[in-house]
Design an enzyme around this catalytic site. Structure first.
Site, PDB file in Angstrom:
ATOM      1  N   CYS A  90       8.266   9.624  -1.270  1.00 38.78           N
ATOM      2  CA  CYS A  90       7.584  10.654  -0.517  1.00 38.78           C
ATOM      3  C   CYS A  90       7.010  11.636  -1.537  1.00 38.78           C
ATOM      4  O   CYS A  90       7.761  12.207  -2.328  1.00 38.78           O
ATOM      5  CB  CYS A  90       8.580  11.338   0.417  1.00 38.78           C
ATOM      6  N   HIS A 146       5.062   4.501  12.535  1.00 48.20           N
ATOM      7  CA  HIS A 146       5.176   4.370  11.078  1.00 48.20           C
ATOM      8  C   HIS A 146       6.163   5.437  10.605  1.00 48.20           C
ATOM      9  O   HIS A 146       5.828   6.618  10.562  1.00 48.20           O
ATOM     10  CB  HIS A 146       3.770   4.595  10.497  1.00 48.20           C
ATOM     11  N   ARG A 195       0.839  -1.206   0.000  1.00 48.64           N
ATOM     12  CA  ARG A 195       0.000   0.000   0.000  1.00 48.64           C
ATOM     13  C   ARG A 195       0.880   1.264   0.000  1.00 48.64           C
ATOM     14  O   ARG A 195       1.021   1.931  -1.019  1.00 48.64           O
ATOM     15  CB  ARG A 195      -0.949  -0.009   1.216  1.00 48.64           C
ATOM     16  N   ASP A 196       1.499   1.559   1.124  1.00 45.86           N
ATOM     17  CA  ASP A 196       2.243   2.817   1.210  1.00 45.86           C
ATOM     18  C   ASP A 196       3.391   2.832   0.206  1.00 45.86           C
ATOM     19  O   ASP A 196       3.707   3.867  -0.383  1.00 45.86           O
ATOM     20  CB  ASP A 196       2.783   2.997   2.630  1.00 45.86           C
TER      21      ASP A 196
END
Ligand code: COA
Ligand code: ZN
Length: 308
Positions: free
Chosen positions: A241, A208, A16-17
């Site tokens: 990011c 996280h 996911r991330d």
């Protein structure tokens, strides 16, 4: 090392991330990655998110991923949802646990989910009630807990107040996201102190971290020293990011397992199997990933002893 927990739980967030910050990859590859990860001993895998495909194209087809994966008993497959529509989709797809996100900073929340923090808190409580009605637990994630790319520093007391509201709204678990890699051990300490002040113990929370500024593993150590036993990580360091083009992603799962193994902290994860997954992740995204172990290989007492 004295005073550290004997075991920790790593939640793998690469599917996911990680992948949401990569160019979109086909559903079949996402399924392959989740299935490989579930064979490593990982007990929690964030399999995808049920968000607007216009907002995050890489997460389109999350239903197909959930339907095609090989559900391994004992593994919790979670999914991130931004709203009730996402929760309904995730429940229909059979997710074991949902994650709802609220940013600690107003600007980030507005840009991420197009609502105020107060509206998100109200929405989270409504969503939690709905999801609990289906017998499924909900984790609330407070993102930008250690700093915001738009607003800079975020007051730890604000993070704690939002966390307390989410707890009071029925969240089963709480996690704190360093969304853009601004955390340092000092900031970790400060947030854990503030949480303690509202009755949320370090031993109950998840952390996280993103390794955007190279502080990922030291932040984990700072959490361990305070008794935190849940950490998110992404295989190979998948991801990036959105606010720092070219930056690395989450804390790297295999680098984390390697460090913990050498300290003597049990994760239940087979490091060799995880390294195989990291190489698969590189193949899937078609680039070298930032994981250090991928290049240097493991070298710990534990690994040498077990392969002797
Ligand atoms: N899944 C799929 N589609 C969704 C959806 C969901 N969970 N939520 C909304 N949509 C669709 C709506 O049906 C609507 O579609 P239409 O234009 O075809 O009618 C469209 O998205 C806009 O809906 P709206 O409610 O106005 O949402 P928005 O445009 O204000 O966007 C979010 C809000 C929250 C849906 C969107 O910003 C989002 O998905 N953000 C997620 C960001 C994210 O994942 N960040 C990283 C993780 S923290
Ligand atoms: Zn993240």
């Amino acid at each position: 090392m004295r005073g550290l927990p004997a075991s920790v739980e790593i939640r793998e967030v690469g599917p996911r991330d990680g992948l949401q910050n990569e160019d979109p990859v086909p559903v079949a590859d996402r399924v392959r990655l989740v299935d490989a990860l579930s064979g490593t001993g990982l007990r929690r895998i964030e399999a995808g998110s049920f968000v607007s495909p216009a907002a995050i194209p890489a997460m389109a087809g999350a239903e197909e991923v959930m339907a095609a994966i090989d559900r391994r008993p004992g593994v919790v497959y979670s999914a991130l949802v931004p709203n009730v529509k996402g929760a309904e989709r995730a429940l229909a797809a059979g997710a074991d646990e949902l994650e709802v996100v609220v940013s600690a900073s107003e600007t980030h929340n507005q840009r991420n989910v197009r609502r105020s923090v107060d509206a998100s808190l109200a929405g989270a409580a409504e969503l939690i009630t709905l999801v609990h009605g289906a017998g499924v637990p909900v984790e609330a994630i407070v993102s930008t807990s250690f700093g915001c790319p738009y607003e800079g520093d975020v007051e730890p007391t604000r993070v704690a107040a939002i966390a307390a509201a989410l707890r009071d709204g029925g969240a089963d678990r709480l996690s704190f996201g360093d969304t853009t890699g601004m955390a340092t051990p000092r900031r970790v300490d400060d947030v854990l102190d503030a949480l303690d002040g509202v009755g949320i113990a370090a031993a109950e929370v998840g952390l996280h971290f993103h390794n955007t500024r190279g502080t990922g593993l030291v932040n984990v150590l700072a959490g361990l020293e305070r008794g935190v036993v849940r950490f998110d990580a992404s295989v190979g360091g998948l991801g990036g990011c959105p606010y720092a083009p070219g930056a690395t992603g989450n804390v790297v799962s295999e680098d984390l397992v390697h460090m913990l193994a050498d300290i003597g902290i049990d994760t239940g994860v087979d490091l060799d199997a995880l390294l195989t997954c990291a190489r698969l992740a590189e193949k899937i995204v078609g680039r070298e990933l930032p994981g250090q172990l991928l290049r240097a290989g493991p070298r710990t007492r534990t690994v040498e002893a077990s392969s002797a």
